[in-house]
Design a protein around this motif. Sequence first.
Motif, short mmCIF file in Angstrom:
data_model
loop_
_atom_site.label_atom_id
_atom_site.label_comp_id
_atom_site.label_asym_id
_atom_site.label_seq_id
_atom_site.Cartn_x
_atom_site.Cartn_y
_atom_site.Cartn_z
N THR A 1 -10.70 32.63 -15.13
CA THR A 1 -9.36 33.32 -14.89
C THR A 1 -8.38 31.97 -15.35
O THR A 1 -8.53 30.86 -14.73
N VAL A 2 -7.37 32.45 -15.98
CA VAL A 2 -6.13 31.68 -16.48
C VAL A 2 -4.74 32.05 -16.23
O VAL A 2 -4.57 33.37 -15.97
N ALA A 3 -4.42 31.04 -15.22
CA ALA A 3 -3.09 31.55 -14.71
C ALA A 3 -1.66 30.84 -15.57
O ALA A 3 -1.94 29.57 -15.88
N THR A 4 -1.06 31.70 -15.91
CA THR A 4 0.32 31.04 -16.58
C THR A 4 1.47 30.83 -15.64
O THR A 4 1.49 31.37 -14.78
N GLY A 5 2.29 29.97 -16.22
CA GLY A 5 3.29 29.47 -15.18
C GLY A 5 4.40 30.49 -15.01
O GLY A 5 4.66 31.74 -15.75
N THR A 6 5.09 30.29 -13.94
CA THR A 6 6.17 31.31 -13.47
C THR A 6 7.57 31.25 -13.84
O THR A 6 8.57 31.92 -13.85
N SER A 7 7.74 29.98 -14.45
CA SER A 7 9.10 29.78 -15.11
C SER A 7 9.56 30.48 -16.28
O SER A 7 8.44 30.78 -16.93
N GLU A 8 10.77 30.31 -16.82
CA GLU A 8 11.16 31.09 -17.90
C GLU A 8 10.44 30.18 -18.96
O GLU A 8 10.12 29.08 -19.16
N TYR A 9 9.94 31.03 -20.16
CA TYR A 9 9.16 30.68 -21.34
C TYR A 9 7.98 30.00 -21.02
O TYR A 9 7.61 29.15 -21.92
N LEU B 1 -1.05 42.19 -24.34
CA LEU B 1 -0.52 40.94 -24.35
C LEU B 1 -1.25 40.04 -23.41
O LEU B 1 -1.54 40.40 -22.10
N ASP B 2 -1.47 38.78 -23.57
CA ASP B 2 -2.08 37.81 -22.90
C ASP B 2 -1.09 36.65 -22.74
O ASP B 2 0.06 36.59 -23.20
N PHE B 3 -1.22 35.89 -21.47
CA PHE B 3 -0.49 34.70 -21.27
C PHE B 3 1.05 34.91 -20.91
O PHE B 3 1.72 34.16 -21.49
N CYS B 4 1.34 36.06 -20.52
CA CYS B 4 2.76 36.36 -20.02
C CYS B 4 3.20 35.54 -18.91
O CYS B 4 2.27 35.09 -18.22
N ARG B 5 4.38 35.57 -18.88
CA ARG B 5 4.89 34.55 -17.71
C ARG B 5 4.48 35.05 -16.48
O ARG B 5 4.54 36.32 -16.00
N GLY B 6 3.84 34.39 -15.64
CA GLY B 6 3.51 34.72 -14.31
C GLY B 6 1.88 35.46 -14.14
O GLY B 6 1.58 35.87 -13.18
N LEU C 1 -15.08 27.30 -9.26
CA LEU C 1 -14.57 26.02 -9.33
C LEU C 1 -13.05 26.17 -10.02
O LEU C 1 -12.78 26.91 -10.99
N THR C 2 -12.01 25.35 -9.26
CA THR C 2 -10.75 25.32 -9.84
C THR C 2 -10.39 24.11 -10.55
O THR C 2 -10.72 23.18 -10.04
N PHE C 3 -9.96 24.36 -11.76
CA PHE C 3 -9.50 23.32 -12.79
C PHE C 3 -7.97 23.20 -12.84
O PHE C 3 -7.37 24.10 -13.81
N PRO C 4 -7.21 22.27 -11.95
CA PRO C 4 -5.67 22.34 -12.06
C PRO C 4 -5.32 21.95 -13.20
O PRO C 4 -5.72 20.97 -13.82
N CYS C 5 -4.10 22.42 -14.13
CA CYS C 5 -3.85 21.90 -15.18
C CYS C 5 -2.19 21.54 -15.07
O CYS C 5 -1.82 20.47 -14.98
N TYR C 6 -1.30 22.50 -14.94
CA TYR C 6 0.06 22.30 -14.44
C TYR C 6 0.65 21.35 -15.42
O TYR C 6 1.29 20.47 -15.07
N ARG C 7 0.52 21.71 -16.70
CA ARG C 7 1.25 21.13 -17.82
C ARG C 7 1.57 22.01 -18.81
O ARG C 7 1.02 22.91 -18.99
N TRP C 8 2.54 21.53 -19.71
CA TRP C 8 2.78 22.16 -21.05
C TRP C 8 1.82 21.62 -22.14
O TRP C 8 1.66 20.57 -22.38
N ARG D 1 -0.74 26.89 -15.51
CA ARG D 1 -1.19 26.67 -13.97
C ARG D 1 -2.64 25.96 -13.71
O ARG D 1 -2.82 24.91 -13.20
N TYR D 2 -3.69 26.96 -13.79
CA TYR D 2 -4.83 26.28 -13.47
C TYR D 2 -5.73 27.36 -14.20
O TYR D 2 -5.32 28.35 -14.66
N VAL D 3 -7.07 26.74 -14.30
CA VAL D 3 -8.30 27.71 -14.60
C VAL D 3 -9.32 27.80 -13.55
O VAL D 3 -9.67 26.76 -12.91
N VAL D 4 -9.83 28.98 -13.29
CA VAL D 4 -10.75 29.20 -12.45
C VAL D 4 -12.04 29.53 -13.19
O VAL D 4 -12.05 30.46 -13.81
N VAL D 5 -13.23 29.04 -12.93
CA VAL D 5 -14.52 29.24 -13.68
C VAL D 5 -15.41 29.79 -12.35
O VAL D 5 -15.82 29.08 -11.48
N GLN D 6 -16.04 30.89 -12.57
CA GLN D 6 -16.73 31.50 -11.69
C GLN D 6 -18.26 31.44 -12.58
O GLN D 6 -18.50 32.21 -13.34
N PRO D 7 -19.19 30.40 -12.04
CA PRO D 7 -20.51 30.37 -12.70
C PRO D 7 -21.18 31.71 -12.25
O PRO D 7 -21.11 32.42 -11.31
#
Length: 516
Positions: A7-15, A43-48, A96-103, A83-89
């Motif tokens: 599971t991949v979460a994209t940021g909620t801010s503009e762009y 579409l993949d990896f849209c805002r939010g 398991l949650t892998f926080p990213c929170y970076r560009w 924002r983060y990646v969740v891996v379900q083994p």
Amino acid sequence: MPEYKITVATGTSEYSGTNNYVYVTLIGEKGETEKTLLDNPGLDFCRGAVDDYKVSSPVPLGQVLLVRLEKKRYWVEDNWFCRYVVVQPPGGTAPLTFPCYRWLVGDVFVELREGTAKRLCDDSLPLLLSHRKKELEERQKVYRWQAWAPGIPQCVAAESEKDLPQDARFDNEKRSDFEGSLHYALLELSLKKLAIVFGKSWSDLDDFRRIFWKLRSPTAEYVMEHWREDWFFGYQFLNGSNPRMIKRCQTLPKNFPVEGGMVQASLGPRKTLAKEMKAGNIYLVDYAVMDGIPANVIRGRQQHLAAPLCLLYAHPDQGLIPVAIQLGQTAGLDCPVFLPSDPPLAWLLAKIWVRHAEFQIFQVLSHLLRTHLVVEVFCVATLRQLPAVHPIYKLLAPHLRYTLEINCRGRTQLISADGIFKRVRLSVCLSVCPRVCRYLLVSAHLSLSVCPSVYRCVSVCLSLCVFPSLCVCVCLFTCLCVFLSLSVGVSLSLSVCVSLTLSVCVSVLVCVRVSL
């Protein structure tokens, strides 16, 4: 073949979203998966967005230690905030949650650790130890120290905020709000300057209300009603932004010759200054740090600074009130002690000088130095010395957000040699032709009653124009358009033509007059 749910979460801010290729690789104790393109129908990896994918592994990975995300350009570069990646083994084990929170900027990859906080002593696997070391080495190349000016703490090495990495920059919403508020404040300041210089002269303290025309809240109105009163002066001291200057006074300084009889009227019957000091009811605010600082010269006029001492008394009924003020550190005939029994305007002016010194101390020492500049030291040190998995990093990261950009903006845009305060040209432009500017001010007030947006437009023109003739041209053009289209009833296109012609003629005359 083991299959992992991602599971991949994209940021909620503009762009924050992207249309670039995104790949993932799972790295475990016993091996790693092949680089897998994350691509669903649509579409993949849209805002939010929170997108689910499946990744297969040729062999069991064991404990998943790292998630490698890689972004590749597709047609055009499109940055992505993850924002983060969740891996379900497989096998129903806990996700398991892998926080990213970076560009992710450009064709890059990042390796993410599981989000549980770990100190160095908590890691033993060579892969994780190597990851910590590599992360810090990369950060130390990006976040470097520099001495911006002698005598102030070191800061991040960046000539401006544009030199900072994307992760240290404002979000688009934050940037728009910050810059919009700044530009509006500057325009309002320019317009107020115009109203003060060419408007009606002040004849009463109530005329200050003309400066604060936007004060419409109950709190603001209350302050305007009571700001001259002693109890409110003390209330603002104690409940304001810098109460740390207030110190309990057991003995008066030798350079502050206040005697009991001088303040007896403020203490009340059967009370003396000595008894109240012993009881802990007397407080002192000493601005000795201001003594000896050279004042500035603005447009040929010498400015002045005060280094006052202010004696405060905790009155049982009125609260904290001022009872004596000396505006300098050296007592003498030219530096008297002001008392509440002095003429009202003299006592009020003494309190204003105390407020002026308080403003200087708060903005330069408490705000700029002890807040912005000192915190930046901790921010850069944290980024250089603590990996993202460290518990202290996780604790500090939310509080250090935006610190580097706001400080870079302050150094380059506010307090630098060519900062905002050095670029104010309003008084220079308006000094060319006072009669024309007085007319512009009257027209602007007319515009305000009809169309507030045009009023703002006039302030924009006045604050942005550098050359006097251009300033007059633009302002006159704006006001004539308003007058012809709204008051006379001329069509907008005709009013624009007439206004432009007249404005150019007037500006040429002004330019010739100045050159002569």
